[in-house]
Scaffold this motif. Sequence first.
Motif, PDB file in Angstrom:
ATOM      1  N   THR A 104      -6.245 -10.622  12.896  1.00  0.00           N
ATOM      2  CA  THR A 104      -7.080 -11.030  11.755  1.00  0.00           C
ATOM      3  C   THR A 104      -8.500 -10.514  11.931  1.00  0.00           C
ATOM      4  O   THR A 104      -9.111  -9.960  11.005  1.00  0.00           O
ATOM      5  CB  THR A 104      -7.080 -12.551  11.606  1.00  0.00           C
ATOM      6  OG1 THR A 104      -5.736 -13.022  11.426  1.00  0.00           O
ATOM      7  CG2 THR A 104      -7.931 -12.985  10.420  1.00  0.00           C
ATOM      8  N   VAL A 125      -4.725 -15.191   9.604  1.00  0.00           N
ATOM      9  CA  VAL A 125      -3.987 -15.019   8.363  1.00  0.00           C
ATOM     10  C   VAL A 125      -2.819 -15.995   8.314  1.00  0.00           C
ATOM     11  O   VAL A 125      -2.308 -16.441   9.349  1.00  0.00           O
ATOM     12  CB  VAL A 125      -3.479 -13.574   8.215  1.00  0.00           C
ATOM     13  CG1 VAL A 125      -4.629 -12.600   8.131  1.00  0.00           C
ATOM     14  CG2 VAL A 125      -2.537 -13.210   9.359  1.00  0.00           C
ATOM     15  N   TRP A 148       2.108 -11.825   4.827  1.00  0.00           N
ATOM     16  CA  TRP A 148       0.900 -12.566   5.168  1.00  0.00           C
ATOM     17  C   TRP A 148      -0.093 -12.558   4.009  1.00  0.00           C
ATOM     18  O   TRP A 148      -0.037 -11.718   3.132  1.00  0.00           O
ATOM     19  CB  TRP A 148       0.232 -12.006   6.429  1.00  0.00           C
ATOM     20  CG  TRP A 148      -0.325 -10.611   6.300  1.00  0.00           C
ATOM     21  CD1 TRP A 148       0.332  -9.438   6.507  1.00  0.00           C
ATOM     22  CD2 TRP A 148      -1.671 -10.245   5.930  1.00  0.00           C
ATOM     23  NE1 TRP A 148      -0.505  -8.364   6.296  1.00  0.00           N
ATOM     24  CE2 TRP A 148      -1.737  -8.825   5.951  1.00  0.00           C
ATOM     25  CE3 TRP A 148      -2.812 -10.971   5.594  1.00  0.00           C
ATOM     26  CZ2 TRP A 148      -2.895  -8.130   5.640  1.00  0.00           C
ATOM     27  CZ3 TRP A 148      -3.984 -10.282   5.277  1.00  0.00           C
ATOM     28  CH2 TRP A 148      -4.016  -8.883   5.306  1.00  0.00           C
ATOM     29  N   ARG A 149      -0.981 -13.535   4.046  1.00  0.00           N
ATOM     30  CA  ARG A 149      -2.089 -13.605   3.098  1.00  0.00           C
ATOM     31  C   ARG A 149      -3.323 -14.095   3.840  1.00  0.00           C
ATOM     32  O   ARG A 149      -3.227 -14.704   4.910  1.00  0.00           O
ATOM     33  CB  ARG A 149      -1.763 -14.512   1.911  1.00  0.00           C
ATOM     34  CG  ARG A 149      -1.289 -15.892   2.290  1.00  0.00           C
ATOM     35  CD  ARG A 149      -0.818 -16.673   1.078  1.00  0.00           C
ATOM     36  NE  ARG A 149      -0.089 -17.875   1.441  1.00  0.00           N
ATOM     37  CZ  ARG A 149      -0.629 -19.029   1.787  1.00  0.00           C
ATOM     38  NH1 ARG A 149      -1.949 -19.146   1.812  1.00  0.00           N
ATOM     39  NH2 ARG A 149       0.113 -20.073   2.106  1.00  0.00           N
ATOM     40  N   ARG A 150      -4.456 -13.818   3.270  1.00  0.00           N
ATOM     41  CA  ARG A 150      -5.705 -14.195   3.932  1.00  0.00           C
ATOM     42  C   ARG A 150      -5.866 -15.714   3.934  1.00  0.00           C
ATOM     43  O   ARG A 150      -5.419 -16.398   3.014  1.00  0.00           O
ATOM     44  CB  ARG A 150      -6.899 -13.531   3.251  1.00  0.00           C
ATOM     45  CG  ARG A 150      -6.892 -12.012   3.438  1.00  0.00           C
ATOM     46  CD  ARG A 150      -8.167 -11.370   2.974  1.00  0.00           C
ATOM     47  NE  ARG A 150      -8.144  -9.926   3.189  1.00  0.00           N
ATOM     48  CZ  ARG A 150      -8.528  -9.329   4.308  1.00  0.00           C
ATOM     49  NH1 ARG A 150      -8.976 -10.060   5.315  1.00  0.00           N
ATOM     50  NH2 ARG A 150      -8.483  -8.009   4.421  1.00  0.00           N
TER      51      ARG A 150
END
Length: 356
Positions: free
Chosen positions: A351, A330, A320-322
Motif C-alpha cells: 500500500t 488496501v 482490492w480497493r483503497r
Amino acid sequence: MSPRRWTPDDVARMRLLSQRLVEPLATPGEVVRHLTCVQGQDYPGSTTSIALRTRSRRLAEVREAYDAAEVVRSWPMRGTLFVVPAEDLGWMLGLTATKILRETTRRREELGLDDSALDRAEAVARTALAGGGLTRAALVEAWEEAGHPAGAGRGYHSLFHLALRGVICLGPTEGRAQRFVLVEEWITSSRAPEPEAAVLEWFVRYARSHGPVPAADFRWWTKLLKRDLAPVLGPAREELEVLDVDGVEHWVDPEVVQRYADVRRSTAAPLLLPGFDELMLGYGDRRAVVTREEEAAVVPGGNGVFRATVVQAGRAVGTWRRPTRAGAPVVVEPFGTALPGPVERALPRLTRALPA
C-alpha cells in the motif's frame, strides 16, 4: 521450439518479466515503447500501470511523458483507448483504422453523423485545437456552439472518428485530465514502416512485452486477421523463441527465457495492480492469471469494468480497493477463504509503495 516441458505456471511467471513488473525500466517512455500499447480507457489506472513499471514509481513522471509528447492516448485498435509511443500512432492506425471505421459506420448513421456533419466537426476541431488543444469538455462546448450537437453519444463518436482518421489524439495533461490536440501539431516525428514490416514489428514487440503468448492472442489484441499475420510468422521465428505449453505454441523474448531460471524466485513477490492493467487485459485468453470464476469477480456482472487485482507469482489471488482510513492497508477481497500468508503480511508495504 524449446524442448523443455513448459507449464501454465511458467507462463504466468514469465509474463511478469516480459511486462517489466519484476525488472522495471527507467522511464515511462521506455515502458510504453516496450509494451507498445497500454490499456488507456481508465486514465488514472493506466498512469499507475505505467508508473509501476518504472524504477521511480512516480505518477508525475508519466504526466511529464505526456507533456513532452513522448506518449499519447488514442484509439489504435479494438475501438479502445490505449497509451502508445507518439511516433508509432500513425502506422498503427494505418493497419487498423479502415476496418474499424467500416465496422462503426452503422452506429454513426444512427447518430446522424454523416459525412457533412463529421466534416463540420473536423473543421471546428482544427480551429479550436490549434496552438495547444482543449479538454474534452471544452472541445464539446466548441462543437455545440458551432451547431454540431454532441449529446446522445454524438460527441464521443465524433472524437473517435477524428482520432481514427489521425486528426486528433490525447496529449498534454491539464490537472487530472488531458487535452485533445491536433496530431499534425503535437506529434513531430512519426515512423512509417511498410505494412508487412509494421505487422512483424508489432507482433515481435507484443511477444517480447507480453510473452509467452499464443499468436491468436495477438490477433485478438490488435484485431488483425490471420492473413495479415501469416506472412510474418516465419521472420518472427528468427527474433523470438517458441515454447510448447500443453501443445500450444507460445511466443516469447529469448532473453526472458534465459533470465527466467535466475529470477523465477522474484516472480513470487506479491503485487497490487490497478484495474485494466495489461497483465489482465493484454490477452484474449486470461487463464494464466485467473480462472473463469475468478474473472467473474474481477469483472462483476460482465460490465466491462475491471477491478484492481492482487497478484502473486503471476496469478491474481483477489481484488482490492483503497482504504477509507488514511494510513490503512488496501482492502482486499480474496478469491479463496483467505489470502496466502505472504500476501497478507505484505499488504501494508504494498500500500505504501503504490505510485504517488
